[in-house]
Design a protein around this motif. Structure first.
Motif, PDB file in Angstrom:
ATOM      1  N   MET A   1       0.777  -1.180  -0.008  1.00  0.00           N
ATOM      2  CA  MET A   1       0.090   0.012  -0.037  1.00  0.00           C
ATOM      3  C   MET A   1       0.761   1.295   0.000  1.00  0.00           C
ATOM      4  N   SER A   2       0.669   2.080  -0.759  1.00  0.00           N
ATOM      5  CA  SER A   2       1.388   3.359  -0.838  1.00  0.00           C
ATOM      6  C   SER A   2       1.149   4.110   0.306  1.00  0.00           C
ATOM      7  N   ASP A   3       1.971   5.446   0.454  1.00  0.00           N
ATOM      8  CA  ASP A   3       1.745   6.062   1.937  1.00  0.00           C
ATOM      9  C   ASP A   3       0.601   6.716   1.775  1.00  0.00           C
ATOM     10  N   ILE A   4       0.124   7.549   0.251  1.00  0.00           N
ATOM     11  CA  ILE A   4      -0.899   8.090   0.354  1.00  0.00           C
ATOM     12  C   ILE A   4      -2.230   7.254   0.626  1.00  0.00           C
ATOM     13  N   ALA A   5      -2.058   6.064   0.149  1.00  0.00           N
ATOM     14  CA  ALA A   5      -3.291   5.089   0.490  1.00  0.00           C
ATOM     15  C   ALA A   5      -3.351   4.845   1.908  1.00  0.00           C
ATOM     16  N   ASP A 344     -13.143  14.662   3.218  1.00  0.00           N
ATOM     17  CA  ASP A 344     -12.714  14.036   1.927  1.00  0.00           C
ATOM     18  C   ASP A 344     -11.382  13.436   2.171  1.00  0.00           C
ATOM     19  N   ALA A 345     -11.280  12.018   2.278  1.00  0.00           N
ATOM     20  CA  ALA A 345     -10.404  11.334   2.541  1.00  0.00           C
ATOM     21  C   ALA A 345      -9.607  10.999   1.274  1.00  0.00           C
ATOM     22  N   LYS A 346     -10.024  11.320   0.241  1.00  0.00           N
ATOM     23  CA  LYS A 346      -9.562  10.858  -1.116  1.00  0.00           C
ATOM     24  C   LYS A 346      -8.550  11.647  -1.744  1.00  0.00           C
ATOM     25  N   ARG A 347      -7.100  11.245  -1.969  1.00  0.00           N
ATOM     26  CA  ARG A 347      -6.205  12.237  -2.343  1.00  0.00           C
ATOM     27  C   ARG A 347      -5.523  11.462  -3.709  1.00  0.00           C
TER      28      ARG A 347
END
Length: 734
Positions: A1-5, A344-347
């Motif tokens: 999993m990426s840091d952003i995810a 908004d948790a989406k990045r």
């Protein structure tokens, strides 16, 4: 999993149990997460649920960068500031980053970023759409890298061209600066990021910034620097305002009740929160009662963390009321709700290459062609040899220094330049003019410009010489003069003597002295060009696009023309003592072009000046009023040349008996050859008004006003008179 995810998952986990909160009929575990409620109501609910310890945690941000004595806490992204999560309340950790021109820290994707050109370049576009696009770009990058709060929105006026941070700001005129920065702030916050308008207020020099007092009459302050802030806040609705380091008439900005409480919050209706600059807090209860809402990195930069133990003690003693603590927290929480930070948790991953085009377009709109004798520019695409000289143009373009300096995602192609420590390192963006000029032109050679004789030889062997000259500036110091460093004047003189068809491209913080000006064919101000700068410069020089920037500041002939010919203590690493006070009453509200008009001095280049590759004609200039009685100018603009281009008709207004004119409106008009357009230019009411200190309001006096259509502050193309009735314009934050 990426840091952003991973960060998104953690944020969702911390907010667990709130998914159904948008449905008011269902039981809600955390009612403040009900998106159907107003930001104010949500803030009230969460503040009511907080313990005092949780409240005190929200009113101070820790320094976000890596600590020497151990790892950062979970969730910190090595940025400028960090507030830990409060899982009990469903609050995720919050990360702050410097981002005046782009995100300055790597963030969760561990990559560099894309930098816009200097703020002066964006202001020189005279186009709010360019500023808005740039704001969306850096806001999107910040969000993609895991940040929540941007320290971006610099709107301090250019009172002195030697100020080391001018490149972060938007020029000398309050209406232009406020409009441009307001558009950028709006763009940033559309990406669900909090923007921070700064540095409040009149932080117009860097020398001695932590201690000097900016002394100025309050009315003159309102009609100049504060007007820029007022318009930026009204047009952009920032979530935060950052108080400045300096004192104002003897009182620190972060302890200035008149500035923070009376003007910002009460008169302007600002609903966000006031954060301190890093190291800008000097007290606990005194600062909090004066209107400061959050201390920034006090454990690292202040003498002590004033918004912890000292403020707790003041609360216990009754010196600091509980209602004020709640107000401080509510302002912070309201901002986070209002701008979507907690919803908004989406990045999305950062689109670096698309963002580089945004940066390139900004410089193309804001580079200013200052001289073009005999139509030397644009360069010919075929059959013309060009010698490129100096400025590391084979590697990249220069960036300004300090906290706004962006580590480019493509790396630094010219590492190791001094100073390598604060306020450096000196950085270049890997966008080499040489590379892009070779793609667009014919025979293109390069000489580093380190030896004027060798450079002259290279220039003599080419049809055209293009000399890149640079002057680095940065936060924390001002330059002592307007001279180019490192013997670059001699370089230009030698090249111009060898080849009169010499073009000079300036990569600077603003105006510099040009003793060789009359001996070169063309000069272009490229400011600090940003991550797309090399390509933009090449496209401008070869006419792929036409320059259309206009100077957002007056360009003096030398230091003697300025209100303060010398800055006490200026210079990098200067040992001289800075001034304790700076007298801004010398020019008062007559900043920049108004100072030149008032003192009957002629600048080298006027505010609003700029050339292009085509010509424009004006006709049918008229002034009337809209349905509300506000004046509107009208003019038909025609492209009378042979190539497409953009013009900026400007409207200046002078009240009867007034000593100076004021920019009241403008339009950016792009036209193909032979095309014309009728444009309407509403005049900014506050440019027509004076501030009535006794009545505590802006006042447009009844009477006649001279309305000038102009190409710059000194080049008038037409004049009309409009008669106005008395009015009292009001501008408040949304």
């Amino acid at each position: 999993m990426s840091d952003i995810a991973r960060r998104s998952a953690l944020a969702l986990a911390l907010a667990a149990g709130i998914a159904g909160s948008a449905h008011a009929a269902e039981p809600v575990e955390r009612p403040w997460m009900d998106r159907s409620l107003s930001p104010d109501r949500r803030a009230d609910l969460i503040v009511a649920a907080m313990t005092d310890d949780e409240k005190f945690r929200m009113i101070r941000a820790d320094f976000g960068q890596v600590k020497e004595k151990g790892p950062n806490p979970p969730g910190a992204l090595n940025g400028a500031g960090f507030i830990p999560a409060i899982p009990r309340l469903g609050l995720p950790f919050l990360n702050e980053t410097d981002a005046g021109l782009g995100v300055t820290r790597d963030g969760s994707d561990h990559k560099g970023a894309i930098s816009l050109p200097a703020g002066l370049a964006t202001a020189a576009s005279f186009d709010p759409a360019v500023a808005h696009a740039g704001g969306r770009m850096i806001g999107g990058e910040a969000r993609g890298k895991g940040y929540d709060i941007l320290l971006s929105g610099g709107v301090n006026l250019t009172r002195d061209p030697r100020n080391g941070r001018n490149f972060e700001y938007a020029g000398e005129d309050p209406v232009l600066a406020g409009t441009i920065v307001g558009a950028a702030v709006k763009g940033i916050q559309e990406r669900h990021i909090v923007a921070t308008v700064k540095h409040f207020a009149i932080n117009d020099l860097e020398t001695g910034r932590n201690t000097l007092s900016s002394d100025i009459d309050p009315v003159a302050l309102r009609e100049s620097d504060l007007l820029a802030f007022q318009l930026a806040i009204a047009k952009g609705d920032p979530g935060s305002v950052m108080s400045s380091y300096n004192r104002i008439n003897g009182t620190y900005a972060g302890e200035h009740d008149w500035l923070l409480n009376k003007v910002l919050k009460q008169e302007w209706g600002f609903k966000g929160y006031v954060m301190s600059d890093w190291g800008g807090v000097h007290s606990g209860a005194k600062a909090a009662l004066a209107g400061l809402d959050q201390e920034s990195a006090g454990e690292t930069f202040d003498k002590e963390v004033y918004f912890d133990k000292p403020l707790r003690a003041a609360l216990a003693s009754g010196e600091f009321p509980k209602a004020r603590l709640d107000d401080m927290v509510k302002r912070i929480m309201r901002t986070l709700f209002a701008h979507g930070i907690l919803d908004d948790a989406k990045r999305d991953p950062v689109a670096y290459e698309a963002d580089r085009i945004v940066a390139r377009n900004a410089l193309e709109a804001g580079a200013v062609l200052l001289r073009n004798e005999g139509g030397l520019l644009p360069l010919a695409r075929k059959g013309q040899s060009v010698a490129i000289i100096g400025g590391h143009a084979d590697k990249g373009v220069l960036a300004g220094g300090g906290s706004s300096a962006v580590a480019d995602v493509a790396g630094d192609p010219v590492p190791g330049l001094e100073p390598t420590g604060w306020p450096g390192p000196v950085r270049y963006h890997a966008s080499a003019p040489l590379e892009f000029m070779r793609k667009l032109g014919g025979k293109v050679s390069f000489d580093p410009g380190t030896d004027p004789a060798a450079a002259a030889k290279a220039a003599a062997g080419a049809d055209v010489a293009v000399v890149f000259v640079t002057k680095w500036a940065a936060e924390s110091f001002d330059t002592p003069d307007l001279a180019l460093p490192d013997n670059q004047d001699a370089l230009v003189e030698a090249v111009a003597k060898a080849n009169p068809k010499t073009v000079v491209v300036l990569e600077t913080n603003g105006p510099v002295k040009m003793p060789w000006l009359d001996r070169v064919g063309a000069v272009m101000e490229a400011w600090y060009p940003g991550s797309g700068g090399g390509e933009a410069i090449a496209r401008l020089l070869y006419g792929v696009t036409a320059p259309s920037g206009r100077l957002p500041l007056s360009w003096p002939k030398d230091e003697a023309q300025l209100p303060r010919p010398a800055i006490q203590g200026a210079g990098l690493n200067s040992k001289a003592k800075p001034a304790d006070n700076v007298d801004y009453n010398i020019e008062g509200a007559d900043v920049g072009y108004r100072w030149f008009e008032k003192t009957k001095r002629e600048p080298l280049f006027a505010f609003g000046y700029g050339l292009g590759y085509t010509s424009f004609a004006y006709s049918d200039f008229a002034v009337d009023k809209d349905a509300k009685g506000n004046p509107v100018a009208h003019v038909t603009v025609k492209n009378t040349g042979k190539v497409a281009g953009a013009d900026v008709p400007q409207i200046y207004v002078t009240a009867s008996g007034a000593a100076t004119r004021r920019l009241a409106g403008w339009a950016k008009v792009a036209l193909k050859p032979g095309a014309s357009r009728r444009v309407d230019i509403p005049l900014e009411p506050l440019a027509l008004a004076r501030y009535d200190d006794k009545a505590g309001r802006w006042h447009v006096a009844a009477g006649s006003y001279s309305v000038k259509l102009a190409r710059s502050a000194t080049d008038v193309a037409g004049e009309k008179t409009v008669t106005l009735g008395e009015s009292f314009p009001v501008v408040k934050a949304p």
